[in-house]
Structures are given as structure tokens and as C-alpha cells.
Design an enzyme around this catalytic site. Structure first.
Site, PDB file in Angstrom:
ATOM      1  N   LYS A 422       0.767  -1.298  -0.094  1.00 50.04           N
ATOM      2  CA  LYS A 422      -0.113   0.024   0.010  1.00 50.04           C
ATOM      3  C   LYS A 422       0.943   1.294  -0.047  1.00 50.04           C
ATOM      4  CE  LYS A 422      -4.010  -2.315   2.185  1.00 50.04           C
ATOM      5  NZ  LYS A 422      -3.415  -3.601   2.164  1.00 50.04           N
ATOM      6  N   VAL A 460      -1.399 -10.794   4.238  1.00 47.37           N
ATOM      7  CA  VAL A 460      -1.216 -12.083   4.720  1.00 47.37           C
ATOM      8  C   VAL A 460      -2.022 -12.800   5.247  1.00 47.37           C
ATOM      9  CG1 VAL A 460       1.417 -11.563   5.177  1.00 47.37           C
ATOM     10  CG2 VAL A 460      -0.024 -10.935   6.927  1.00 47.37           C
ATOM     11  N   LEU A 461      -2.326 -14.040   4.953  1.00 47.66           N
ATOM     12  CA  LEU A 461      -3.381 -14.798   5.295  1.00 47.66           C
ATOM     13  C   LEU A 461      -3.527 -15.265   6.669  1.00 47.66           C
ATOM     14  CD1 LEU A 461      -3.239 -17.385   2.487  1.00 47.66           C
ATOM     15  CD2 LEU A 461      -5.109 -15.817   2.751  1.00 47.66           C
TER      16      LEU A 461
END
Length: 630
Positions: A422, A460-461
Site C-alpha cells: 500500500k 498475509v492470510l
């Protein structure tokens, strides 16, 4: 029968001595049978002295079984190794008996003719009978046990997807677990050479054979994936096709996650979206990192967060001197501390402080000789930071700047910062604040000995606030799942992989680099939501719907890892690249950043305007600050 069933179902195992006694009794019986076979079942026991020879057979059997320990295996869990031990014990028994017979025949004038067998042929017959009877009896008992214990409770018919080594281990684990409710009716495999064959009496089917009629006929409920190496896109495709046919899909974890190297039935879990988006396994025993962290004191800021805590876990695998885990969040830090205690991790210090508190940070740097810093402390939630730019500046810019300045002052070897995708062409305050921190690191590098290294990656999961946990909560509540825009996409990476790449980038960095990670293909969040609905056993949109709620303040449709003015240089690691960034007027930038960090004015427009001076590519979207760009 009820008493027998109760005994079998209990956790009490048969005594080793009872097993030994049964084995010896079987050996005696096979010895009698061997004599009968040798004499064509016309045996005169009085003339052959059979009863006189039985004590000799008992003694030799006892010695052989004790030496090999074949009686120590748990009969209900008999496997190949147990059968091999019995084979060795029986072979030793026959060898000792044969040697004794030979000596009795050829040495001395007074043979013990009545108490020792006189024929090697009888011993050979006895040997083959023992091999068959002792091994077969164990497997027969095992099958009886499984039938009696499992036959009394409802079983679920399942297929194991994968007829390779992992699939066979999964089958063996299921068969050996008395509490397992699985009844394996077949394997599924894509290898045409295996189709129609049987492994351990279980037939192999092709994927095409798993039709609705097949499922109904076999009363099939679930499919267990047991393939250690499979392309995730293929896994996703197969899983979706099975789920749409009304089957539950479960998965066997990676080998490195098996308990003490053994698979446990309880580890077979319903497949999660993380399993489908997971990528390559993490290599913790890395020689480069072993050298990098050897006898080093390592500070990890934001250690209680998703990334910081995983960095901590991975570093504990190496021969470090000391780990300093720092965070302002008391409860999560306490949980991490307790986890390290449970794992018996040594040489770590828990530090509660805020990176905005310069005096507290300075005291830590004065107390410890820090060699490496992993800076994961940050505010990261886009909508919250959009509404609170002052806090974003004071944590992500001022707090980070203070840690960097102290690193330089105390001659820290390396400072590795965890940034975000981002920060590339930012459209929100959070991303822009991280870009400011990247710029400050770049400028410090130009004149200081500390090596400043930036790592930049996407979502991130499973991290706090990520979309996966949100969808899980919404599914648990019956839906709907909320997506901000039908076309929105994001890059995803698992927490362990992201942290592994952060460590490796830190080790290879010489200072001034911005490392970007290969995040694979971007994922459309709307499609991700549909897959999660299907994998949870629901139908979209009949049972669980997806609601489009609109882009949040500062949110953009597509994330980027590089700006338009950047490209990459390859490194020796295929998933790590160096971003080539444009030149920066560091004298001007440092002055503006110093001014921003000291800003006391809580006026949102004033703060964002100053950020935009430092990051001219920061163009607000879907935000109240869009007016500042005109």
C-alpha cells in the site's frame, strides 16, 4: 461379547508377558504340526519322543523372543516393522535349534537323543509354519479388534485422494486409530497406471468416476486429500468440484506438521482457504540465516502482532544470543511469552513499551547491545488510519523514525523494516505513512553505517483484520459475506512464508534496498468469498449471499508492488527482488519528515497536506482528502 468389546475399546494394552506366552504356545503347536507333516500324519508320539522335545523348543523360543523383543509390540497396532521383528525372532529360533541339533549329532558319543529334535527337515517345516502363523495371528487379531471396536459406532464412508506414500500412511493411520470414524472405501488418483489397482485391499478410482451416482451408491460423505505436493490451483479446482457434488473435503497437513513425524487422525481437518492459497513449504534450517543470527542480539518491534510474532518464532530456531520482543499490547505479548515458555525457548526478554516513547526506547538501547532490528510495529488498518491521520503519523512515521535514529546512534548492524504494497502509489494515509518511513530509511542509509533494508509485500492470510478471519466470522453468523467491490483484487501470502522472506531479505541486504516479494497472482476477493462459501458446505447465493458494500475510505481496487517509476533487479532467491527506486532529494525529505514528526496540530487536512509534500504520488481515493489533490 459385550465384555470382550468393552475390553477391546479400553486403553489397556495386553501385557508383553502374556503376548510372549501366547507366542510360545503357538510355537509349540506348530512344532507338533511340523512333526505330523513330516511323518505324513502317522506319528507315533511314543517312538519319536515328541513330548520330550517340547521343553527344548520352549527354551529356544523364549531366548529368541526375548533377544529380539518381538513380543513388545502392541498387537492392535501391528505393522510391517512388527511383522519383520517376528520374522527375525523365528529365524533366530530356527538357527539356534539347528545349531543344537548339529552339535548333538556330531559332537561326543553321548547324544541327548530324546530331548532334542533329530531332523533338520522338521525344523525347516516348523520355521515356515511359525512365520505364517505368528505373523498372520497378529494381523487377524488386529482386524478383529478393528471390526469389533469400529463396528459398534456409525462410520463415514470416505475416499482418500492420492494413492501415493502419503495416502497409504493416511490409510494406515485411520485403520490403526480405534477412535476413527472413517471407513475408507477407495483411493482417487490421477495416475492412469494406478487406476483399478488395489493398495491394502482398497481400490483406486479415477476422478471421473466420482459421479453423483457413485457418491449415492457408496453413501460417500467425505474426501481426504493426502498429496504432499500438489499445485494449489489444481487443489482449488478439484476441491470446488467435489464440494459442489455435496462432499466434504478434508486435508492431511504437510509432513513437517505431523506430530513427532507421525500422522494423527485428529490432524485431518476440513480444508481451509489458507490450504488452497498456501504456497511452498518454509525452510527453517537455512545456512544463510544460521550464520546471520549466530550469537546476535535481535530486537523485534511489534512482536505481539501477526508478523512480529512469527518472526520471533522463526528466529528461535537459530543459535542467537538474545531476542528482545517489544510491543505496547500487553495481553498479546503475554500470550507470546507463554508460548515461548511452553516451547522451553531460552534467552529472550519481554519489553512493554510504545515506539512513540523515546525515553523508554533509549533506555532499552542503552541496556542492550542490539545487533539486528526487525521493525514490524505499525498501524495498518486503512479505514481507521484514514480517520486518524495524527496517530498514523505518530506511530508509522515518528515512532519508526525514533527506532531508526537510535539504531544509528547505537551502531546497530541492520535495521529491517516491514513495509506494505500500500506504500506504492498510495491512495490512503496508512500507505503514505509507510512510504514516508521507506524514504527516511533510504536517506539515513546514504551517510550512516547501519544497513537499512525495507521489505514490501501484500496481505498475509490470517493476520489480524485480514479478510479471511472476517469471512469466517460472517459464515459462522449465517452470512452474508461483505465485499467492498466486485472487481477488487489483492495479493496474498501466508504469514510463515512472508516472515521467512523478510528474514532472508534482511540477511542478503547491504543497505538501502527495497525488497519486493513474488506474491503470485492477485486474487479477486469476490471469487475468494464464493470459494469460502462452497468450502464451508453452503450454496451461493441460495444459502449464503455476498453483499457489495462499497469501497472504504482510501481503498483502491488493485494493489501494486512497484510504482510506475520502479522496476526490479533479480536476486539469488527466486521470490525476492530488489525494487529500483527513483532518486530522492534527501536533504529536503529529511527536513520535511522531521517537521512532520514534530507536528502537534491535530488538524487532518494539515497533516495529510504535509504527507503529500513528501510523497507526491500520494493521490487520495474515495476519501475526504481528495480535495487536497486539486
Amino acid at each position: 461379547m459385550k465384555i470382550l468389546h468393552k475390553i477391546l475399546k479400553s486403553d489397556i494394552y495386553t501385557s508383553h508377558w502374556v503376548v510372549l506366552l501366547i507366542d510360545i504356545s503357538m510355537v509349540v503347536q506348530t512344532f507338533i504340526l511340523a512333526n505330523l507333516m513330516y511323518y505324513n500324519f502317522k506319528l507315533d508320539i511314543y517312538n519319536t519322543y515328541l513330548f520330550h522335545q517340547i521343553p527344548f523348543i520352549i527354551v529356544v523360543s523364549f531366548i529368541s523372543f526375548i533377544l529380539v523383543g518381538s513380543h513388545k509390540g502392541i498387537i492392535r497396532h501391528t505393522g510391517i516393522n512388527d511383522a519383520f521383528n517376528v520374522f527375525i525372532a523365528v529365524s533366530l529360533l530356527t538357527l539356534l535349534a539347528a545349531i543344537t541339533v548339529y552339535i548333538n549329532r556330531n559332537v561326543g558319543e553321548h547324544r541327548v537323543r530324546y530331548f532334542i529334535p533329530h531332523s533338520i527337515s522338521i525344523l525347516l517345516i516348523h520355521y515356515f509354519l511359525n512365520v505364517v502363523v505368528l505373523i498372520a495371528s497378529r494381523f487377524v487379531f488386529k482386524q478383529m479388534y478393528n471390526h469389533l471396536v469400529k463396528g459398534s459406532k456409525p462410520m463415514r464412508n470416505v475416499l482418500i485422494y492420492g494413492a501415493g506414500d502419503s495416502g497409504l500412511i493416511t490409510l494406515s493411520t485411520i485403520l490403526n486409530d480405534k477412535n476413527s470414524k472413517y471407513n475408507v472405501i477407495g483411493f482417487v488418483d490421477d495416475n492412469p497406471k494406478k487406476l483399478g489397482k488395489h493398495f491394502n485391499r482398497i481400490k483406486v478410482f479415477s476422478r471421473k468416476q466420482i459421479t453423483k451416482d457413485f457418491i449415492d451408491k457408496k453413501n460417500l460423505k467425505e474426501v481426504i486429500f493426502s498429496i504432499q505436493k500438489i499445485d494449489n490451483l489444481k487443489l482449488l479446482e478439484i476441491s470446488e468440484s467435489l464440494v459442489t457434488k455435496g462432499l466434504k473435503v478434508k486435508i492431511v497437513p504437510a509432513v513437517e506438521k505431523w506430530i513427532d513425524g507421525d500422522l494423527n487422525v485428529n490432524q485431518i481437518k476440513e480444508i481451509q482457504i489458507e490450504d488452497l492459497l498456501d504456497r511452498s513449504p518454509i525452510e527453517l534450517d537455512n545456512p544463510t540465516l544460521r550464520k546471520e543470527f549466530y550469537q546476535k542480539t535481535i530486537l523485534i518491534t511489534g512482536a505481539a502482532g501477526s508478523i512480529g510474532s512469527e518472526i520471533t518464532r522463526q528466529i528461535t530456531k537459530y543459535d542467537y544470543k538474545q531476542i528482545l520482543i517489544l510491543d505496547q499490547a500487553e495481553s498479546p505479548l503475554y500470550e507470546l511469552q507463554q508460548e515461548l515458555k511452553r516451547k522451553n525457548i531460552q534467552n529472550y526478554v519481554t519489553l512493554i513499551t510504545d515506539i512513540r516513547n523515546y525515553e523508554s526506547l533509549s533506555a532499552i538501547f542503552n541496556q542492550y547491545k542490539i545487533d539486528i532490528i526487525f521493525h514490524a510495529a505499525a498501524y495498518k488498518h486503512v479505514p481507521l488510519m484514514e480517520n486518524n491521520p495524527y496517530e498514523s503519523v505518530h506511530v508509522n512515521i515518528k515512532g519508526t523514525k525514533q527506532v531508526m535514529d537510535l539504531a544509528v546512534q547505537h551502531q546497530v548492524e541492520k535495521f529491517v523494516m516491514v513495509s506494505t504494497d500500500k506504500a506504492v502509489n498510495p491512495t490512503n494515509v496508512m500507505g503514505a505513512s509507510k512510504r514516508v518511513a521507506e524514504i527516511y530509511a533510504k536517506c539515513l542509509q546514504e551517510k550512516k553505517s547501519t544497513k537499512f533494508i525495507t521489505t514490501r509485500f501484500g496481505n498475509v492470510l490470517g493476520s489480524n483484520g485480514s479478510v479471511i478471519p472476517l469471512f469466517k466470522k460472517q459464515l459462522a453468523q449465517g452470512g452474508p459475506l461483505t465485499v467492498t467491490h466486485k472487481e477488487i483484487t489483492r495479493f496474498f501470502m501466508t504469514i510463515p512464508e512472508a516472515c521467512q522472506l523478510v528474514l532472508e531479505a534482511g540477511a542478503m541486504g547491504n543497505g538501502g534496498e527495497i525488497y519486493v516479494f513474488d506474491m503470485g497472482k492477485s486474487v479477486k476477493i469476490f471469487d475468494l468469498a464464493k470459494k469460502m462459501i462452497h468450502l464451508s458446505g453452503f450454496k451461493y447465493p441460495e444459502e449464503i449471499d455476498i453483499k457489495i458494500v462499497g469501497l472504504r475510505p482510501g481503498e483502491k481496487l488493485y494493489e501494486e508492488l512497484l510504482s510506475d517509476e520502479e522496476n526490479t533487479i533479480k536476486t539469488y532467491h527466486e521470490k525476492i527482488m530488489i525494487a529500483k527506486v527513483k532518486d530522492i532529494d534527501c536533504k529536503k525529505m529529511v527536513s520535511l519528515i522531521d517537521e512532520l514528526a514534530l507536528l502537534k496540530d491535530n488538524n487532518k487536512a494539515t497533516i495529510v497536506s504535509q504527507i503529500k509534500q513528501i510523497v507526491p504520488e500520494y493521490i487520495s481515493k474515495n476519501s475526504e482528502y481528495e480535495k487536497l489533490d486539486h
